[in-house]
Design a protein around this motif. Structure first.
Motif, short mmCIF file in Angstrom:
data_model
loop_
_atom_site.label_atom_id
_atom_site.label_comp_id
_atom_site.label_asym_id
_atom_site.label_seq_id
_atom_site.Cartn_x
_atom_site.Cartn_y
_atom_site.Cartn_z
N TYR A 108 0.82 -1.20 0.00
CA TYR A 108 0.00 0.00 0.00
C TYR A 108 0.86 1.26 0.00
O TYR A 108 0.53 2.27 -0.64
CB TYR A 108 -0.87 0.04 1.26
CG TYR A 108 -2.21 -0.63 1.16
CD1 TYR A 108 -2.65 -1.46 2.20
CD2 TYR A 108 -3.05 -0.42 0.08
CE1 TYR A 108 -3.90 -2.07 2.16
CE2 TYR A 108 -4.31 -1.03 0.03
CZ TYR A 108 -4.72 -1.85 1.06
OH TYR A 108 -5.95 -2.44 1.00
N ASP A 109 1.99 1.22 0.73
CA ASP A 109 2.75 2.44 0.97
C ASP A 109 3.89 2.67 -0.03
O ASP A 109 4.64 3.63 0.10
CB ASP A 109 3.31 2.44 2.39
CG ASP A 109 4.17 1.21 2.67
OD1 ASP A 109 4.72 1.10 3.77
OD2 ASP A 109 4.28 0.34 1.77
N ALA A 110 4.04 1.78 -1.03
CA ALA A 110 5.06 2.01 -2.06
C ALA A 110 4.60 3.14 -2.98
O ALA A 110 3.42 3.29 -3.27
CB ALA A 110 5.31 0.74 -2.86
N GLY A 157 3.07 -2.03 4.52
CA GLY A 157 2.08 -1.84 3.46
C GLY A 157 1.23 -3.05 3.15
O GLY A 157 0.49 -3.05 2.18
N ILE A 158 1.28 -4.13 3.97
CA ILE A 158 0.48 -5.34 3.77
C ILE A 158 -0.26 -5.64 5.07
O ILE A 158 0.32 -5.58 6.15
CB ILE A 158 1.34 -6.55 3.37
CG1 ILE A 158 2.11 -6.28 2.08
CG2 ILE A 158 0.48 -7.80 3.21
CD1 ILE A 158 1.23 -6.12 0.85
N CYS A 159 -1.56 -5.97 4.97
CA CYS A 159 -2.36 -6.34 6.13
C CYS A 159 -2.60 -7.86 6.12
O CYS A 159 -2.90 -8.43 5.07
CB CYS A 159 -3.70 -5.60 6.13
SG CYS A 159 -3.55 -3.81 6.39
N GLY A 216 -3.49 -5.80 0.20
CA GLY A 216 -2.64 -4.67 -0.13
C GLY A 216 -3.15 -4.03 -1.41
O GLY A 216 -4.31 -4.16 -1.79
N MET A 217 -2.23 -3.36 -2.10
CA MET A 217 -2.58 -2.74 -3.38
C MET A 217 -2.62 -3.81 -4.48
O MET A 217 -1.89 -4.81 -4.41
CB MET A 217 -1.55 -1.67 -3.74
CG MET A 217 -1.76 -0.99 -5.07
SD MET A 217 -0.39 0.11 -5.51
CE MET A 217 -0.99 0.78 -7.07
#
Length: 735
Positions: free
Chosen positions: A54-56, A82-84, A106-107
């Motif tokens: 997610y945060d990349a 960035g991963i749940c 995630g994304m």
């Protein structure tokens, strides 16, 4: 100025509705593309991709690229890098041992799927979220029935599963909708924190107390979102006592190996489901354009297919053998006659050169000459209006209303491409809009509209092998709205213990389990746990797995692939796929018969069909058919038709009807006069016209009966009463 102001005021809500509908449609189209990409990846790789971080952010090496997820040691209920990570509500057997799958969110990994960057974002600027069952990301452990994601609807307080097997969805792809709660922007930041009493918060709220892979999927809601006060922390969004019915996420998911052709649309009155597998649910026909079943067709399914308000929509090209009248299910014609090349076939439907078909009426095309449309020089087309006409605009951006906090602001008109407009409002809210492709697009946002400074303290678990509770103090600083969190663990006390947990065997083992001894001691109030293997009864058993691949069209025989596992010191290892091709093809000529169809009652059509096999066995055989005999003819015939007797009579009668070849008919004889019997009618006495001397038993309002027809009770004999040789006469009416 007053007139202009009135015009703008009336235009703003209409234009806002248009923009919102456009964003919804764009997001829906993106979801279809993403779902197709995931299905293609699975078919080619034999597994599903892992999510991306997610945060990349753009420019980083792992932006939009799947992470290494299988076998991760992060505990469910945590979001890291960035991963749940979550745990399934479902447990099933893997190689004979109970197994509870993990889920990662995630994304969507657009680079891994070969998609463009913009396809990983919805029309509101947020990244599409992607949750996947972890065991399905490794081709060695992939099985169609090993999904572990729960998909439930919005019914409260007892929502039901939208998959046939609860908690069996393979993956879940969703946009966080217009409110962007839980969505991440291009800068890798969460747009609006996922903490509140809305129904869709369950799709993004992952904590140690809410770690199950359970996602909501329901119809779009008009219920307003409830803003969470900064002094309130919702411990569990799945608790219905804390939720309202606001839901604006857009979602898609897969719970089967192959994606069926049909799916319910968002305007359906049915509960939303993954898809409609018509191959399994109906055996004869799909009835298009009606909500009613055809009489006596218990195995038919009425679906409103296509269009803006469709209940069911197709994911790919449809195929049918016949098209029938929706009202009766009769008057059918073969689908193959639409655009048929056989000029000798009287049923072939074609339009003259230079015209196009607009509809089918009376089993014939209604053809029209198409109009040529275009845009003025310098303008570009961007859609169609309700009349089917092209809508045009220039590359500059028109003025539109946007909302920042509680204020509506008009963005500049005729703005140049790539120009920006920064809006500020509330405590520290900032929204940046950029003119791109003739449209204003929100490219970044930060800050908050409302901010209340202060602190709130809540309790939390001290963790494994600890007693007591932690004190967590969250402090909000204004006007930025930033929060800091401090943790007080002074009340936590270490607890020593000895446990013997068990663990299932790795993939490839047929039976047994592993038992461990876990000893926890306390050193300076800190638990230290040692784990040793106490016993291991796992037994490896080689496995054989095969899949049917199917032969190309026109071939006989079979084609399959298989692979075997072997036992090693490190467990079972799967070998490479082996393809067994036993497909055969032979050139042949055969004949087939076909009925003449509506309007013909004699003869038949005979076609000669030739099948030619290609030199490349991977290509399908080609079959062409030629009409070689046509003996269809028409001869007038007499057929019986049963009809209901007219009003005032009971029973049925039979007409002998002559059916002519021009479509007309003529009655030859009838049994109406002999088969129809007068009905018994109930009459009400209304008025006494005459009374002779003597006692009379009829009064006004009394009921009498008469066997006749056509309201003949107005005759004297209908309501008269004999009095010796005298009569009392009444008028009456039949009911």
């Amino acid at each position: 100025m007053l007139v202009v102001g009135i015009f703008i005021a009336a235009y703003i809500p209409l234009y806002s509705l248009y923009i919102e509908n456009s964003r919804r449609d764009e997001t829906r189209v993106s979801q279809v593309i993403l779902n197709t990409a995931l299905q293609s990846f699975k078919e080619i790789r034999g597994r599903l991709p892992c999510p991306a971080r997610y945060d990349a952010v753009p420019g980083e090496e792992d932006y939009g690229v799947e992470v290494e997820c299988f076998g991760s040691t992060v505990a469910p209920g945590n979001c890291t890098d960035g991963i749940c990570y979550e745990i399934s509500e479902r447990t099933y057997l893997v190689d004979g041992a109970p197994f509870t799958p993990r889920v990662e969110r995630g994304m969507l990994p657009f680079k891994t799927l070969g998609l463009r960057e913009e396809q990983a974002y919805d029309a509101y600027g947020g990244r599409f979220s992607y949750a996947v069952t972890e065991i399905l990301t490794d081709k060695k452990s992939y099985r169609n029935n090993r999904g572990g994601i729960s998909i439930v609807d919005g019914s409260e307080p007892h929502p039901h599963s939208l998959t046939e097997e609860p908690a069996s969805a393979q993956f879940y792809v969703f946009s966080h909708g217009p409110d962007q709660i839980g969505a991440y922007n291009r800068s890798g930041f969460e747009v609006v924190s996922c903490n509140g009493p809305m129904l869709d918060n369950e799709n993004c709220y992952t904590t140690s107390a809410h770690k199950t892979a359970r996602y909501r999927h329901t119809l779009q809601s008009t219920e307003r979102a409830v803003t969470v006060d900064s002094s309130v922390v919702v411990d569990d969004p799945s608790d219905v006592t804390e939720i309202n019915t606001h839901f604006d996420d857009f979602a898609d998911f897969s719970a089967i190996g192959k994606q069926p052709m049909w799916e319910y649309g968002e305007d359906s009155q049915r509960k939303p489901k993954d898809s409609v597998n018509l191959h399994e649910s109906i055996k004869k026909k799909v009835i298009v354009g009606t909500d009613e079943k055809i009489a006596d067709e218990d195995d038919s399914l009425s679906l409103l297919v296509g269009g803006i308000n469709a209940n069911v929509k197709t994911r790919q090209n449809g195929r049918s053998e016949e098209l029938c009248n929706s009202g009766s299910g009769q008057d059918c014609m073969p689908s193959a006659v639409i655009g048929a090349d056989d000029e000798d076939d009287p049923r072939a439907l074609r339009c003259p050169a230079g015209t196009v078909a607009t509809k089918i009426s009376g089993n014939k095309f209604v053809c029209k000459t198409p109009s040529v449309q275009g845009c003025p020089e310098g303008d570009l087309p961007y859609g169609f209006d309700n009349n089917g006409l092209i809508m045009c605009r220039g590359e500059s951006c028109p003025t539109i209303p946007v909302q920042i906090c509680d204020t509506t602001v008009m963005l500049p008109d005729k703005a140049k491409p790539n120009s920006t407009k920064v809006l500020t409002g509330g405590a520290s809210r900032t929204q940046t809009y950029t003119c791109k492709g003739g449209e204003w697009t929100e490219t970044s946002s930060s800050g908050v509209c409302d901010c209340t400074a202060g602190s709130v303290t809540t309790g939390g678990s001290c963790g494994a092998n600890m007693s007591g509770q932690t004190k967590i103090t969250t402090t909000t600083v204004c006007p930025a709205g930033t929060t800091t969190e401090t943790v007080d663990n002074s009340a936590c006390k270490c607890v020593e213990s000895t446990k013997y947990p068990t663990e299932g065997c790795p993939s490839g083992y047929a039976s047994g389990w592993k038992t461990y001894k876990e000893v926890t001691i306390c050193v300076n109030n800190v638990p230290q746990t040692t784990r040793t293997l106490e016993s291991n009864t796992c037994t490896c058993k080689p496995e054989h797995y095969e899949e049917n691949m199917g032969c190309p069209a026109g071939y006989g025989g079979s084609k399959m692939k298989y692979r075997d596992s072997v036992c090693t010191a490190n467990g079972a290892v799967w070998g490479d796929w082996v393809i067994k091709d036993e497909c055969t093809c032979s050139n042949k000529t055969e004949t087939k018969e076909e009925a003449c169809g509506t309007g013909y009652n004699l003869g038949k059509k005979i076609y000669t069909c030739k099948t030619v096999c290609p030199s490349d066995k991977t290509q399908p055989a080609t079959t062409s058919c030629e009409l070689t005999e046509n003996s269809c003819d028409c001869q007038p015939t007499v057929v019986p038709e049963t009809k209901t007797c007219p009003s005032g009579y009971t029973g049925t009668y039979t007409d002998q009807v002559l059916k002519k070849c021009d479509g007309t008919s003529e009655i030859q004889s009838t049994t109406k006069g002999t088969d129809c019997k007068p009905a018994t009618m109930t009459c009400t006495v209304q008025k006494k016209d005459f009374q002779s001397f003597g006692k009379v038993k009829w009064s006004v309002g009394d009921k009498c009966t008469y066997t006749g027809s056509d309201n003949e009770c107005t005759k004297i004999t209908a309501c008269t009463v004999p009095l010796g040789s005298q009569y009392a006469i009444y008028s009456c009416s039949c009911q």
